[in-house]
Enzyme design. Structure first.
Site, PDB file in Angstrom:
ATOM      1  N   PRO A  46       0.800  -1.226   0.000  1.00  0.00           N
ATOM      2  CA  PRO A  46       0.000   0.000   0.000  1.00  0.00           C
ATOM      3  C   PRO A  46       0.837   1.284   0.000  1.00  0.00           C
ATOM      4  CG  PRO A  46      -0.088  -1.069   2.153  1.00  0.00           C
ATOM      5  CD  PRO A  46       0.549  -2.050   1.199  1.00  0.00           C
ATOM      6  N   ASN A  47       0.332   2.245  -0.733  1.00  0.00           N
ATOM      7  CA  ASN A  47       0.883   3.607  -0.828  1.00  0.00           C
ATOM      8  C   ASN A  47       2.163   3.704  -1.650  1.00  0.00           C
ATOM      9  OD1 ASN A  47      -1.150   4.882   0.872  1.00  0.00           O
ATOM     10  ND2 ASN A  47      -0.235   3.685   2.519  1.00  0.00           N
ATOM     11  N   GLU A 104      12.430  -9.861   1.486  1.00  0.00           N
ATOM     12  CA  GLU A 104      11.690  -8.687   1.961  1.00  0.00           C
ATOM     13  C   GLU A 104      12.554  -7.447   1.751  1.00  0.00           C
ATOM     14  OE1 GLU A 104      10.340  -8.948   6.067  1.00  0.00           O
ATOM     15  OE2 GLU A 104      10.496  -6.774   6.287  1.00  0.00           O
ATOM     16  N   ARG A 133       5.393  10.949  -2.356  1.00  0.00           N
ATOM     17  CA  ARG A 133       5.098  10.574  -0.969  1.00  0.00           C
ATOM     18  C   ARG A 133       6.344  10.731  -0.090  1.00  0.00           C
ATOM     19  NH1 ARG A 133       4.852   4.370   1.232  1.00  0.00           N
ATOM     20  NH2 ARG A 133       4.119   4.894   3.314  1.00  0.00           N
ATOM     21  N   ALA A 147       3.277  -0.979   4.792  1.00  0.00           N
ATOM     22  CA  ALA A 147       2.744  -1.005   6.166  1.00  0.00           C
ATOM     23  C   ALA A 147       2.282  -2.404   6.589  1.00  0.00           C
ATOM     24  CB  ALA A 147       1.600  -0.009   6.295  1.00  0.00           C
ATOM     25  N   TYR A 169      11.373   8.470   1.354  1.00  0.00           N
ATOM     26  CA  TYR A 169      11.322   7.432   0.317  1.00  0.00           C
ATOM     27  C   TYR A 169      12.013   7.815  -0.990  1.00  0.00           C
ATOM     28  CZ  TYR A 169       7.980   5.432   3.564  1.00  0.00           C
ATOM     29  OH  TYR A 169       7.392   4.908   4.697  1.00  0.00           O
ATOM     30  N   ASN A 183       7.900  -5.830  -1.062  1.00  0.00           N
ATOM     31  CA  ASN A 183       7.835  -4.691  -0.148  1.00  0.00           C
ATOM     32  C   ASN A 183       6.369  -4.572   0.244  1.00  0.00           C
ATOM     33  OD1 ASN A 183       7.861  -2.380   1.324  1.00  0.00           O
ATOM     34  ND2 ASN A 183       8.876  -1.108  -0.230  1.00  0.00           N
ATOM     35  N   ARG A 235      13.551   3.927  12.347  1.00  0.00           N
ATOM     36  CA  ARG A 235      12.290   4.674  12.402  1.00  0.00           C
ATOM     37  C   ARG A 235      11.466   4.257  13.635  1.00  0.00           C
ATOM     38  NH1 ARG A 235       9.517   4.468   6.729  1.00  0.00           N
ATOM     39  NH2 ARG A 235       8.388   6.224   7.665  1.00  0.00           N
ATOM     40  N   HIS A 249      12.752  -2.951   1.824  1.00  0.00           N
ATOM     41  CA  HIS A 249      12.202  -1.647   2.210  1.00  0.00           C
ATOM     42  C   HIS A 249      13.108  -0.550   1.695  1.00  0.00           C
ATOM     43  CE1 HIS A 249       9.353  -3.618   4.837  1.00  0.00           C
ATOM     44  NE2 HIS A 249      10.356  -4.359   5.277  1.00  0.00           N
TER      45      HIS A 249
HETATM   46  C1  DQA Z   1       8.351   0.783   3.690  1.00  0.00           C
HETATM   47  C2  DQA Z   1       8.491   0.970   5.202  1.00  0.00           C
HETATM   48  C3  DQA Z   1       7.158   0.759   5.886  1.00  0.00           C
HETATM   49  O1  DQA Z   1       7.289   0.937   7.298  1.00  0.00           O
HETATM   50  C4  DQA Z   1       6.132   1.770   5.373  1.00  0.00           C
HETATM   51  O2  DQA Z   1       4.875   1.524   5.960  1.00  0.00           O
HETATM   52  C5  DQA Z   1       6.053   1.805   3.895  1.00  0.00           C
HETATM   53  C6  DQA Z   1       7.274   1.657   3.098  1.00  0.00           C
HETATM   54  C7  DQA Z   1       9.667   1.117   2.945  1.00  0.00           C
HETATM   55  O3  DQA Z   1       9.788   0.715   1.789  1.00  0.00           O
HETATM   56  O4  DQA Z   1      10.542   1.775   3.506  1.00  0.00           O
HETATM   57  O5  DQA Z   1       4.989   2.077   3.337  1.00  0.00           O
HETATM   58  O6  DQA Z   1       8.053  -0.590   3.436  1.00  0.00           O
END
Ligand code: DQA
Length: 146
Positions: A9-10, A97, A17, A76, A22, A73, A106, A99
Protein backbone atom coordinates in the site's frame (compact mmCIF):
# COMPACT_ATOMS: atom_id res chain seq x y z
CA UNK A 1 13.52 -17.88 -14.18
CA UNK A 2 10.48 -15.75 -13.30
CA UNK A 3 10.49 -13.29 -10.41
CA UNK A 4 7.45 -11.37 -9.18
CA UNK A 5 7.91 -8.04 -7.40
CA UNK A 6 5.05 -7.19 -5.03
CA UNK A 7 4.61 -3.60 -3.86
CA UNK A 8 2.21 -2.93 -0.99
CA UNK A 9 0.00 0.00 0.00
CA UNK A 10 0.88 3.61 -0.83
CA UNK A 11 3.89 2.65 -2.92
CA UNK A 12 1.90 3.87 -5.94
CA UNK A 13 2.55 7.34 -4.47
CA UNK A 14 6.34 7.03 -4.70
CA UNK A 15 7.97 10.17 -6.08
CA UNK A 16 5.66 12.53 -4.21
CA UNK A 17 5.10 10.57 -0.97
CA UNK A 18 7.37 11.80 1.86
CA UNK A 19 10.34 12.19 -0.53
CA UNK A 20 12.68 12.89 2.42
CA UNK A 21 11.97 9.30 3.57
CA UNK A 22 11.32 7.43 0.32
CA UNK A 23 13.22 9.49 -2.29
CA UNK A 24 12.08 10.98 -5.59
CA UNK A 25 11.95 7.85 -7.75
CA UNK A 26 8.45 6.87 -8.87
CA UNK A 27 7.11 3.33 -8.82
CA UNK A 28 7.56 3.25 -12.61
CA UNK A 29 11.23 4.18 -12.11
CA UNK A 30 11.63 1.33 -9.60
CA UNK A 31 9.98 -1.15 -11.95
CA UNK A 32 12.10 0.03 -14.91
CA UNK A 33 15.30 -0.40 -12.86
CA UNK A 34 14.16 -3.92 -11.90
CA UNK A 35 13.38 -4.76 -15.53
CA UNK A 36 16.86 -3.58 -16.58
CA UNK A 37 18.55 -5.64 -13.88
CA UNK A 38 16.37 -8.62 -14.78
CA UNK A 39 17.62 -8.40 -18.39
CA UNK A 40 21.22 -8.22 -17.14
CA UNK A 41 20.70 -11.27 -14.93
CA UNK A 42 18.73 -13.14 -17.59
CA UNK A 43 15.54 -13.44 -15.56
CA UNK A 44 11.95 -12.40 -16.28
CA UNK A 45 10.69 -9.76 -13.82
CA UNK A 46 7.07 -8.68 -13.43
CA UNK A 47 5.62 -6.27 -10.89
CA UNK A 48 2.35 -5.70 -9.09
CA UNK A 49 1.21 -2.97 -6.70
CA UNK A 50 -1.85 -3.27 -4.46
CA UNK A 51 -3.27 -1.16 -1.66
CA UNK A 52 -5.49 -3.84 -0.11
CA UNK A 53 -4.39 -6.75 2.06
CA UNK A 54 -6.78 -9.19 0.33
CA UNK A 55 -5.71 -7.92 -3.09
CA UNK A 56 -2.11 -8.72 -2.20
CA UNK A 57 -3.01 -12.16 -0.82
CA UNK A 58 -4.99 -12.94 -3.99
CA UNK A 59 -2.13 -11.76 -6.18
CA UNK A 60 0.52 -13.78 -4.33
CA UNK A 61 -1.64 -16.91 -4.65
CA UNK A 62 -2.33 -16.32 -8.36
CA UNK A 63 1.26 -15.41 -9.29
CA UNK A 64 2.84 -18.31 -7.40
CA UNK A 65 2.02 -20.85 -10.12
CA UNK A 66 4.18 -19.02 -12.67
CA UNK A 67 7.03 -17.64 -10.55
CA UNK A 68 10.15 -19.01 -8.89
CA UNK A 69 10.31 -16.38 -6.17
CA UNK A 70 9.12 -13.01 -4.92
CA UNK A 71 10.70 -9.68 -4.02
CA UNK A 72 8.23 -8.18 -1.53
CA UNK A 73 7.84 -4.69 -0.15
CA UNK A 74 4.60 -5.17 1.79
CA UNK A 75 4.94 -1.57 3.07
CA UNK A 76 2.74 -1.01 6.17
CA UNK A 77 1.39 -4.58 5.99
CA UNK A 78 4.90 -5.79 6.80
CA UNK A 79 4.23 -4.72 10.37
CA UNK A 80 0.65 -6.00 10.70
CA UNK A 81 -0.27 -8.75 8.26
CA UNK A 82 -0.48 -12.37 9.35
CA UNK A 83 -2.52 -12.92 6.16
CA UNK A 84 0.28 -11.87 3.80
CA UNK A 85 2.86 -13.83 5.82
CA UNK A 86 0.56 -16.88 5.62
CA UNK A 87 0.05 -16.42 1.85
CA UNK A 88 3.81 -16.35 1.26
CA UNK A 89 4.31 -19.40 3.49
CA UNK A 90 1.36 -21.12 1.80
CA UNK A 91 2.66 -20.80 -1.75
CA UNK A 92 6.12 -21.98 -0.64
CA UNK A 93 8.22 -19.80 -2.97
CA UNK A 94 11.42 -18.16 -1.70
CA UNK A 95 11.08 -14.44 -1.11
CA UNK A 96 13.23 -11.48 -0.14
CA UNK A 97 11.69 -8.69 1.96
CA UNK A 98 12.76 -5.19 0.93
CA UNK A 99 12.20 -1.65 2.21
CA UNK A 100 13.27 1.67 0.74
CA UNK A 101 13.81 3.20 4.17
CA UNK A 102 15.77 1.74 7.08
CA UNK A 103 12.78 0.58 9.10
CA UNK A 104 15.01 0.00 12.17
CA UNK A 105 15.97 3.68 12.26
CA UNK A 106 12.29 4.67 12.40
CA UNK A 107 9.33 4.27 14.80
CA UNK A 108 9.24 1.17 17.00
CA UNK A 109 6.15 -0.25 15.27
CA UNK A 110 8.21 -0.53 12.07
CA UNK A 111 10.82 -2.73 13.78
CA UNK A 112 8.47 -5.72 13.76
CA UNK A 113 8.01 -7.69 10.54
CA UNK A 114 5.58 -10.56 10.12
CA UNK A 115 7.35 -11.49 6.88
CA UNK A 116 11.01 -11.51 7.90
CA UNK A 117 11.10 -14.91 9.62
CA UNK A 118 9.95 -16.67 6.43
CA UNK A 119 12.17 -14.65 4.08
CA UNK A 120 15.47 -15.71 2.57
CA UNK A 121 16.68 -12.30 3.77
CA UNK A 122 15.77 -8.67 4.30
CA UNK A 123 17.19 -5.53 2.62
CA UNK A 124 16.25 -2.20 4.20
CA UNK A 125 17.46 1.38 3.88
CA UNK A 126 19.03 1.64 0.43
CA UNK A 127 16.19 3.31 -1.48
CA UNK A 128 15.65 1.84 -4.95
CA UNK A 129 18.85 -0.18 -4.45
CA UNK A 130 17.04 -2.23 -1.77
CA UNK A 131 14.89 -3.71 -4.54
CA UNK A 132 17.88 -4.25 -6.85
CA UNK A 133 19.99 -5.85 -4.11
CA UNK A 134 16.99 -7.98 -3.15
CA UNK A 135 16.51 -9.15 -6.75
CA UNK A 136 20.20 -10.01 -7.13
CA UNK A 137 20.25 -11.89 -3.85
CA UNK A 138 17.07 -13.82 -4.67
CA UNK A 139 18.38 -14.83 -8.12
CA UNK A 140 21.71 -15.97 -6.56
CA UNK A 141 19.77 -17.92 -3.94
CA UNK A 142 17.59 -19.61 -6.59
CA UNK A 143 20.62 -20.42 -8.77
CA UNK A 144 22.40 -21.99 -5.82
CA UNK A 145 19.40 -24.11 -4.88
CA UNK A 146 18.68 -25.19 -8.52
C1 DQA B 1 8.35 0.78 3.69
C2 DQA B 1 8.49 0.97 5.20
C3 DQA B 1 7.16 0.76 5.89
O1 DQA B 1 7.29 0.94 7.30
C4 DQA B 1 6.13 1.77 5.37
O2 DQA B 1 4.87 1.52 5.96
C5 DQA B 1 6.05 1.81 3.89
C6 DQA B 1 7.27 1.66 3.10
C7 DQA B 1 9.67 1.12 2.95
O3 DQA B 1 9.79 0.71 1.79
O4 DQA B 1 10.54 1.78 3.51
O5 DQA B 1 4.99 2.08 3.34
O6 DQA B 1 8.05 -0.59 3.44
Amino acid sequence: MNIEVVHGPNLNLLGTREPEVYGRATLADVDQALQALGRELGVQVSSFQGNGEGTLVDHIQAAAARVDGFVVNAAAYTHTSVAIADALAGVARPYVEVHLSNVFARERFRHRSYLAAGAVGVVSGFGVDSYLLGLRALVNHLNRSA
